[in-house]
Enzyme design. Structure first.
Site, short mmCIF file in Angstrom:
data_model
loop_
_atom_site.label_atom_id
_atom_site.label_comp_id
_atom_site.label_asym_id
_atom_site.label_seq_id
_atom_site.Cartn_x
_atom_site.Cartn_y
_atom_site.Cartn_z
N TYR A 131 0.84 -1.19 0.00
CA TYR A 131 0.00 0.00 0.00
C TYR A 131 0.88 1.25 0.00
O TYR A 131 1.90 1.28 -0.67
CB TYR A 131 -0.98 -0.05 1.19
CG TYR A 131 -2.18 0.82 0.92
CD1 TYR A 131 -3.01 0.57 -0.17
CD2 TYR A 131 -2.46 1.92 1.72
CE1 TYR A 131 -4.09 1.39 -0.44
CE2 TYR A 131 -3.53 2.73 1.45
CZ TYR A 131 -4.34 2.47 0.37
OH TYR A 131 -5.41 3.29 0.08
N ARG A 154 -9.22 10.81 -7.48
CA ARG A 154 -8.33 11.50 -6.52
C ARG A 154 -7.52 10.45 -5.78
O ARG A 154 -7.77 10.15 -4.63
CB ARG A 154 -9.14 12.34 -5.54
CG ARG A 154 -8.28 13.31 -4.72
CD ARG A 154 -8.94 13.69 -3.42
NE ARG A 154 -9.19 12.54 -2.56
CZ ARG A 154 -8.26 11.97 -1.79
NH1 ARG A 154 -7.02 12.39 -1.80
NH2 ARG A 154 -8.58 10.93 -1.02
N LYS A 201 -6.17 -2.18 -0.65
CA LYS A 201 -6.98 -2.09 0.58
C LYS A 201 -7.53 -3.45 0.97
O LYS A 201 -7.49 -3.85 2.15
CB LYS A 201 -8.15 -1.12 0.36
CG LYS A 201 -7.75 0.34 0.32
CD LYS A 201 -7.80 0.97 1.70
CE LYS A 201 -7.42 2.44 1.63
NZ LYS A 201 -7.63 3.15 2.88
N GLU A 247 -13.73 4.88 -1.85
CA GLU A 247 -12.29 5.14 -1.71
C GLU A 247 -11.79 6.10 -2.78
O GLU A 247 -12.02 5.91 -3.97
CB GLU A 247 -11.53 3.81 -1.83
CG GLU A 247 -10.05 3.92 -1.53
CD GLU A 247 -9.77 4.23 -0.08
OE1 GLU A 247 -8.76 4.91 0.18
OE2 GLU A 247 -10.53 3.80 0.80
N ASP A 248 -11.09 7.15 -2.34
CA ASP A 248 -10.40 8.09 -3.22
C ASP A 248 -11.31 8.71 -4.28
O ASP A 248 -10.95 8.80 -5.47
CB ASP A 248 -9.20 7.41 -3.88
CG ASP A 248 -8.02 7.31 -2.92
OD1 ASP A 248 -8.13 7.83 -1.80
OD2 ASP A 248 -7.00 6.71 -3.28
N ASP A 288 -13.66 5.70 3.58
CA ASP A 288 -12.45 5.57 4.38
C ASP A 288 -11.66 6.87 4.43
O ASP A 288 -11.03 7.17 5.45
CB ASP A 288 -11.59 4.44 3.82
CG ASP A 288 -10.43 4.09 4.76
OD1 ASP A 288 -10.69 3.93 5.96
OD2 ASP A 288 -9.29 3.99 4.29
N ASP A 289 -11.66 7.64 3.35
CA ASP A 289 -10.92 8.90 3.35
C ASP A 289 -11.50 9.89 4.34
O ASP A 289 -10.77 10.67 4.95
CB ASP A 289 -10.92 9.51 1.94
CG ASP A 289 -10.30 8.59 0.92
OD1 ASP A 289 -9.13 8.22 1.09
OD2 ASP A 289 -10.99 8.22 -0.04
N ASN A 333 -0.51 12.05 1.90
CA ASN A 333 0.16 10.97 1.19
C ASN A 333 0.30 11.33 -0.28
O ASN A 333 -0.49 12.12 -0.80
CB ASN A 333 -0.68 9.68 1.30
CG ASN A 333 -0.51 8.98 2.63
OD1 ASN A 333 0.60 8.86 3.14
ND2 ASN A 333 -1.60 8.52 3.20
#
Length: 551
Positions: free
Chosen positions: A96, A149, A167, A238-239, A261-262, A407
């Site tokens: 990851y 993103r 993930k 996610e993202d 999750d973000d 990140n």
């Protein structure tokens, strides 16, 4: 070795006959034509993992190690998960962040074998049919992205599939969710990345991203298909871009077993680290003054969760809200600014007037005026926490808490070694990406990585074990507090040298404790069947799969 060369040493491991974990009888050897080809005994799983680990170490570049592990996952999933679980701390940055960012960027170049479900906009009316063709009927967890993103890298199109794959491998390695009961999904809405559009090898939809009603139809088509084919499955967003992340979560969180999750995972880990930091500093959560650089969905999510925890600890809601100052590229968020989202407006300061020229109230000035105790970065602005800003903060705060959480590493707001030097070793730090330990007063102090792996695998384990129907805010806060308790239990006698989060090597054990805490909150919130803590502990233990070969 270049990334386009074939990876050695996997064909032997991929042989399903060798996965039995026992010796072949003479009859079996004859039936399968193995006489003269294989020895009478085969390697145990541990022996195969040792061999695979040596092969892993043979690659010097992180991306090549990532490719090796992904190919091992494709050819021998049990061995892959056994290997990663046994070397979690070392392999997490390869599986990851930060290496997965480079893997996403070069996804079409390093592509080897299909994994996951790619759902294109043109097929939106067939999503239920396509989902029905999944390889395994029972699915506990789905991770879905649209690739817009990815980390701090922006639009990576179908290359974003590297995130759901990574993930879900951690849902298994840490949470113990069986890999056959996971499903990575990429919603291919197109891409606005000019480099990808011009790349003849790009594997995705070579069109501009769909927007507006068309985009909403795409997402709703997925949700409808999941509701019809996989009701009760946890769907993790996610993202997604800031413009979509919060609206999508808000639209579906009361309709599905789902979370982002973000927004929520990042927030829970930040709260867990902050809980430990306040304990080390000898202060209380309700005493903090928090400046946040960045005002996207992840940053607002962090503030929301900390604010919820503050009110749980007795701080009035309005006073809890007043403990936050947001700064973005246009300066301090103030009530007079146009174009703020509903979520941002909650934290917009109304104690500044237009005459204060908010654009001039940048991070340095806000830190000078506010005298914060906590500084959090979710801006992807490398080096934004400058020496001047950090020294100013340290001059008014005995133990400054500084979390550069962006990140990958190349986008971090500060290097922890600089933070330690600028604060004379007094800083309490957690980062978004891995950094080497610090040397403070002759001691080696690990740098806590506020990685979402501390929370999302445990949430998957919790909802699976407790049979929850929703993911509530109280479940995420309970998980965050459990992270803090696990960190406290793992701390050495010298508390000053302790990291703010549990050691990654212990995360599989910690995941059980975090899952039990989240499951208890689910029962208390009425989104899971009644069960005692003893019942939940037993259910969590049963649900946590351990990789082994079936005899």
């Amino acid at each position: 070795m270049t990334v386009n060369e074939s990876l050695p040493g996997t064909s032997l491991l991929a042989d399903p006959l060798r996965n039995k974990g026992t010796a072949f009888s003479p009859q079996e050897r004859a039936e399968h034509g193995l006489d003269g080809l294989l020895p009478a005994a085969v390697e145990t799983l541990d022996e195969q993992a040792d061999r695979a680990y040596e092969a892993f170490l043979g690659y010097d570049k992180p991306l090549n190690r990532h490719i090796y592990l992904r190919q091992l996952q494709d050819t021998n999933e049990i061995l892959f998960h056994h290997l990663v679980t046994g070397h979690l701390e070392e392999m997490l940055p390869v599986v990851y962040t930060p290496t997965v960012g480079e893997a996403c960027r070069r996804f079409s170049e390093i592509y080897r074998r299909p994994r996951g479900l790619f759902l294109s906009y043109e097929d939106r009316h067939r999503f239920r049919e396509l989902l029905r063709n999944r390889p395994h009927q029972d699915v506990d967890v789905i991770v879905v992205t649209d690739g817009e993103r990815i980390l701090g890298l922006g639009d990576q199109g179908v290359g974003g599939m590297g995130i759901p794959i990574g993930k879900l491998s951690l849902y298994t390695a840490i949470g113990g969710i069986h890999p056959a009961r996971t499903l990575p999904i990429l919603l291919d809405a197109g891409t606005d990345n000019e480099k990808l559009l011009a790349d003849p090898h790009y594997l995705g939809r070579r069109e501009r991203r769909v927007t507006g009603a068309a985009y909403e139809e795409l997402v709703d088509s997925l949700v409808s298909a999941v509701e019809a084919e996989l009701p009760g499955t946890l769907l993790q967003w996610e993202d997604f871009a800031t413009a979509h992340a919060r609206p999508v979560l808000t639209r579906y969180r009361d309709r599905l077993l789902t979370f982002n999750d973000d927004i929520q995972g990042t927030a829970a880990v930040a709260l867990g680290a902050l809980t430990t930091a306040t304990t080390v500093a000898g202060t209380h959560l309700t005493d903090q003054r928090i400046v946040i650089l960045g005002a996207g969905s992840a940053a607002v999510g962090v503030a929301d969760m900390i604010r919820t925890a503050m009110t749980d600890e007795g701080l009035p809601p309005d006073e809890a809200r007043s403990r936050f100052w947001f700064v973005d590229v246009d300066g301090l968020l103030v009530a007079s600014r146009a174009g703020l989202s509903e979520e941002q407006r909650v934290y917009a300061r109304d104690d500044y007037t237009p005459d204060d020229e908010p654009a001039k109230l940048g991070l340095a000035e806000v830190v000078r005026q506010v005298e914060p105790t906590v500084l959090i970065g979710l801006s992807t602005a490398k080096g934004a926490f400058t020496e001047e800003i950090v020294r100013q903060m340290a001059s008014t705060c005995e133990r400054p808490v500084i979390f550069p959480l962006s990140n990958p590493t190349s986008h971090s707001e500060a290097d922890p070694a600089d933070l330690a030097r600028w604060t004379d070793g007094k800083v309490l730090v957690a980062t978004g990406s891995p950094f080497p330990p610090l040397r403070i007063d002759g001691r080696e102090v690990p740098v806590a990585q506020a990685n979402n792996v501390y929370v999302f695998p445990a949430i998957g384990l919790a909802v699976t074990a407790a049979r929850a129907t929703r993911v509530t805010d109280r479940m995420m806060v309970a998980a965050a507090r459990a992270v803090g308790r696990c960190a406290a239990r793992s701390a050495p006698d010298d508390v000053a040298a302790a990291p703010l989060l549990p050691p990654l090597r212990d995360m599989r054990d910690a995941a059980r404790e975090i899952a039990v805490a989240a499951a208890r909150a689910a029962v208390e919130d009425g989104v899971a069947p009644h069960a005692t803590e003893e019942d939940l502990r037993a259910a969590v233990s049963r649900a946590q799969w351990t990789p082994r070969y079936e005899r």
